[in-house]
Design a protein around this motif. Structure first.
Motif, PDB file in Angstrom:
ATOM      1  N   LYS A 134      -2.813  -8.359  19.566  1.00 20.03           N
ATOM      2  CA  LYS A 134      -1.589  -7.567  19.488  1.00 20.03           C
ATOM      3  C   LYS A 134      -0.701  -8.013  18.329  1.00 20.03           C
ATOM      4  O   LYS A 134       0.426  -8.476  18.524  1.00 20.03           O
ATOM      5  N   LEU A 135      -1.237  -7.836  17.188  1.00 17.44           N
ATOM      6  CA  LEU A 135      -0.486  -8.254  16.006  1.00 17.44           C
ATOM      7  C   LEU A 135       0.445  -7.153  15.526  1.00 17.44           C
ATOM      8  O   LEU A 135       0.220  -5.983  15.756  1.00 17.44           O
ATOM      9  N   SER A 136       1.463  -7.598  14.853  1.00 14.80           N
ATOM     10  CA  SER A 136       2.364  -6.621  14.249  1.00 14.80           C
ATOM     11  C   SER A 136       1.821  -6.318  12.863  1.00 14.80           C
ATOM     12  O   SER A 136       0.935  -7.008  12.362  1.00 14.80           O
ATOM     13  N   LEU A 137       2.381  -5.328  12.274  1.00 11.49           N
ATOM     14  CA  LEU A 137       1.908  -4.919  10.950  1.00 11.49           C
ATOM     15  C   LEU A 137       1.886  -6.088   9.982  1.00 11.49           C
ATOM     16  O   LEU A 137       0.940  -6.283   9.235  1.00 11.49           O
ATOM     17  N   MET A 138       2.946  -6.845  10.009  1.00  7.38           N
ATOM     18  CA  MET A 138       3.038  -7.947   9.054  1.00  7.38           C
ATOM     19  C   MET A 138       2.058  -9.074   9.322  1.00  7.38           C
ATOM     20  O   MET A 138       1.772  -9.867   8.458  1.00  7.38           O
ATOM     21  N   GLU A 139       1.590  -9.110  10.512  1.00  5.75           N
ATOM     22  CA  GLU A 139       0.698 -10.209  10.858  1.00  5.75           C
ATOM     23  C   GLU A 139      -0.761  -9.951  10.484  1.00  5.75           C
ATOM     24  O   GLU A 139      -1.590 -10.840  10.567  1.00  5.75           O
ATOM     25  N   LEU A 140      -1.008  -8.748  10.102  1.00  8.62           N
ATOM     26  CA  LEU A 140      -2.387  -8.423   9.755  1.00  8.62           C
ATOM     27  C   LEU A 140      -2.822  -9.188   8.515  1.00  8.62           C
ATOM     28  O   LEU A 140      -2.049  -9.385   7.593  1.00  8.62           O
ATOM     29  N   THR A 141      -4.050  -9.603   8.546  1.00  9.83           N
ATOM     30  CA  THR A 141      -4.588 -10.272   7.367  1.00  9.83           C
ATOM     31  C   THR A 141      -5.895  -9.605   6.988  1.00  9.83           C
ATOM     32  O   THR A 141      -6.299  -8.623   7.584  1.00  9.83           O
ATOM     33  N   GLU A 142      -6.513 -10.191   6.043  1.00 14.14           N
ATOM     34  CA  GLU A 142      -7.789  -9.648   5.567  1.00 14.14           C
ATOM     35  C   GLU A 142      -8.810  -9.528   6.685  1.00 14.14           C
ATOM     36  O   GLU A 142      -9.660  -8.672   6.670  1.00 14.14           O
ATOM     37  N   THR A 144      -8.251  -9.497  10.142  1.00 17.69           N
ATOM     38  CA  THR A 144      -7.825  -9.160  11.491  1.00 17.69           C
ATOM     39  C   THR A 144      -8.055  -7.672  11.658  1.00 17.69           C
ATOM     40  O   THR A 144      -7.791  -6.891  10.752  1.00 17.69           O
ATOM     41  N   CYS A 145      -8.544  -7.314  12.798  1.00 18.38           N
ATOM     42  CA  CYS A 145      -8.837  -5.910  13.064  1.00 18.38           C
ATOM     43  C   CYS A 145      -7.561  -5.088  12.925  1.00 18.38           C
ATOM     44  O   CYS A 145      -6.527  -5.409  13.497  1.00 18.38           O
ATOM     45  N   LYS A 146      -7.659  -4.043  12.163  1.00 20.79           N
ATOM     46  CA  LYS A 146      -6.486  -3.226  11.897  1.00 20.79           C
ATOM     47  C   LYS A 146      -6.420  -1.980  12.758  1.00 20.79           C
ATOM     48  O   LYS A 146      -5.794  -0.990  12.397  1.00 20.79           O
ATOM     49  N   TRP A 147      -7.055  -2.033  13.850  1.00 24.56           N
ATOM     50  CA  TRP A 147      -7.045  -0.882  14.742  1.00 24.56           C
ATOM     51  C   TRP A 147      -5.699  -0.824  15.469  1.00 24.56           C
ATOM     52  O   TRP A 147      -5.289  -1.763  16.130  1.00 24.56           O
ATOM     53  N   PRO A 148      -5.008   0.294  15.310  1.00 29.89           N
ATOM     54  CA  PRO A 148      -3.705   0.455  15.922  1.00 29.89           C
ATOM     55  C   PRO A 148      -3.823   0.904  17.366  1.00 29.89           C
ATOM     56  O   PRO A 148      -4.702   1.673  17.713  1.00 29.89           O
ATOM     57  N   VAL A 149      -2.937   0.407  18.136  1.00 31.38           N
ATOM     58  CA  VAL A 149      -2.947   0.791  19.542  1.00 31.38           C
ATOM     59  C   VAL A 149      -1.532   1.168  19.946  1.00 31.38           C
ATOM     60  O   VAL A 149      -0.583   0.449  19.669  1.00 31.38           O
ATOM     61  N   GLY A 150      -1.433   2.285  20.585  1.00 33.33           N
ATOM     62  CA  GLY A 150      -0.120   2.705  21.063  1.00 33.33           C
ATOM     63  C   GLY A 150       0.576   3.646  20.096  1.00 33.33           C
ATOM     64  O   GLY A 150       0.002   4.084  19.101  1.00 33.33           O
ATOM     65  N   ASP A 151       1.781   3.915  20.384  1.00 34.69           N
ATOM     66  CA  ASP A 151       2.570   4.818  19.551  1.00 34.69           C
ATOM     67  C   ASP A 151       3.454   4.029  18.605  1.00 34.69           C
ATOM     68  O   ASP A 151       4.259   3.213  19.034  1.00 34.69           O
ATOM     69  N   PRO A 152       3.276   4.282  17.329  1.00 32.53           N
ATOM     70  CA  PRO A 152       4.043   3.545  16.316  1.00 32.53           C
ATOM     71  C   PRO A 152       5.547   3.671  16.530  1.00 32.53           C
ATOM     72  O   PRO A 152       6.313   2.834  16.074  1.00 32.53           O
ATOM     73  N   ALA A 153       5.927   4.715  17.193  1.00 33.07           N
ATOM     74  CA  ALA A 153       7.357   4.925  17.407  1.00 33.07           C
ATOM     75  C   ALA A 153       7.851   4.184  18.631  1.00 33.07           C
ATOM     76  O   ALA A 153       8.990   4.314  19.048  1.00 33.07           O
ATOM     77  N   THR A 154       6.998   3.417  19.153  1.00 30.38           N
ATOM     78  CA  THR A 154       7.360   2.720  20.398  1.00 30.38           C
ATOM     79  C   THR A 154       7.310   1.211  20.232  1.00 30.38           C
ATOM     80  O   THR A 154       6.729   0.694  19.294  1.00 30.38           O
ATOM     81  N   GLU A 155       7.881   0.545  21.142  1.00 30.64           N
ATOM     82  CA  GLU A 155       7.783  -0.914  21.152  1.00 30.64           C
ATOM     83  C   GLU A 155       6.352  -1.270  21.475  1.00 30.64           C
ATOM     84  O   GLU A 155       5.830  -2.299  21.116  1.00 30.64           O
ATOM     85  N   ASN A 156       5.794  -0.363  22.172  1.00 31.04           N
ATOM     86  CA  ASN A 156       4.452  -0.550  22.679  1.00 31.04           C
ATOM     87  C   ASN A 156       3.386  -0.236  21.635  1.00 31.04           C
ATOM     88  O   ASN A 156       2.480   0.524  21.866  1.00 31.04           O
ATOM     89  N   PHE A 157       3.552  -0.849  20.476  1.00 33.92           N
ATOM     90  CA  PHE A 157       2.574  -0.580  19.412  1.00 33.92           C
ATOM     91  C   PHE A 157       2.127  -1.876  18.771  1.00 33.92           C
ATOM     92  O   PHE A 157       2.930  -2.748  18.468  1.00 33.92           O
ATOM     93  N   TRP A 158       0.841  -1.963  18.588  1.00 35.28           N
ATOM     94  CA  TRP A 158       0.329  -3.178  17.945  1.00 35.28           C
ATOM     95  C   TRP A 158      -1.058  -2.946  17.379  1.00 35.28           C
ATOM     96  O   TRP A 158      -1.687  -1.924  17.629  1.00 35.28           O
ATOM     97  N   PHE A 159      -1.489  -3.903  16.618  1.00 33.41           N
ATOM     98  CA  PHE A 159      -2.828  -3.821  16.055  1.00 33.41           C
ATOM     99  C   PHE A 159      -3.729  -4.780  16.809  1.00 33.41           C
ATOM    100  O   PHE A 159      -3.302  -5.859  17.214  1.00 33.41           O
TER     101      PHE A 159
END
Length: 190
Positions: A134-142, A144-159
């Motif tokens: 459950k990484l945030s956008l900024m936490e993504l690295t080369e 880390t799986c970049k699959w988004p989960v949830g609604d970006p407009a929500t708190e309930n969003f992560w990679f």
DNA sequence: CCCTGATTCGC
DNA sequence: GCGAATCAGG
């Protein structure tokens, strides 16, 4: 474990099939990929060409040797050799000055709708999402799986954030749903 | 970082 | 002969 005939045979077979040393090692069990590679060498089939005549005499630099590398300044008048520099690869594009974080390469995940995905892979994803980092956008690295989960407009969003499948932008599970072979997405009945 | 194979060298 | 350690890329 020792190199019995059978094991060697399997080794040869798999190596011939282009399997990686680590895979072969895994298959054989009781040996490391190093052991496999070592054996491969001793068997003299290091170069997967083996048979044919494609003897590709590869110049081995052999780093072990101390290279005085003398080559002091040489006479400038030397026309030098046709030392052609092989330009094989299309070079690395100059890194853009703006080296921002940039999440994914380009193709941001196309949240596939729950249909036309093999239920199998889908289940796998659901299962894996529970273990996601459950990484945030900024936490993504080369890697880390970049699959988004949830609604970006929500708190309930992560990679997802799990280890990526070498090369791909996603972890194994997500690669599974991201890259469906054409065959399977063909003719889904409706 | 993850992974490859290639080599070396004490065992 | 064996394979861990190390090296050299991708």
């Amino acid at each position: 474990m020792s190199w019995t005939d059978e094991r060697v045979e399997l080794l040869k077979k798999m190596w011939g099939e282009g399997q990686s040393a680590s895979q072969i090692a895994k298959e054989l069990g009781g040996v490391t990929r190093n052991a496999v590679i070592g054996k491969v060498h001793r068997l003299g089939l290091s170069n997967r060409a083996g048979a044919g005549g494609a003897a590709k005499a590869d110049t081995k630099p052999a780093k072990a040797e101390a290279k005085p590398k003398a080559a002091p300044k040489s006479a400038p008048s030397k026309p030098a050799k046709p030392e052609v520099v092989m330009e094989t690869k299309s070079a690395t594009p100059p890194p853009s000055p703006r080296k921002q974080i940039i999440p994914a390469g380009q193709p941001l995940p196309p949240q596939p709708s729950a249909n036309e995905i093999s239920p199998e892979a889908l289940a796998k994803v659901n299962a894996v999402e529970k273990k996601a980092k459950k990484l945030s956008l900024m936490e993504l690295t080369e890697r880390t799986c970049k699959w988004p989960v949830g609604d970006p407009a929500t708190e309930n969003f992560w990679f997802c954030g799990l280890p990526v499948q070498q090369g791909k932008p996603y972890c194994e599970a997500h690669v599974g749903v991201a890259f469906q072979p054409m065959s399977s997405r063909r003719d889904r009945r409706r």
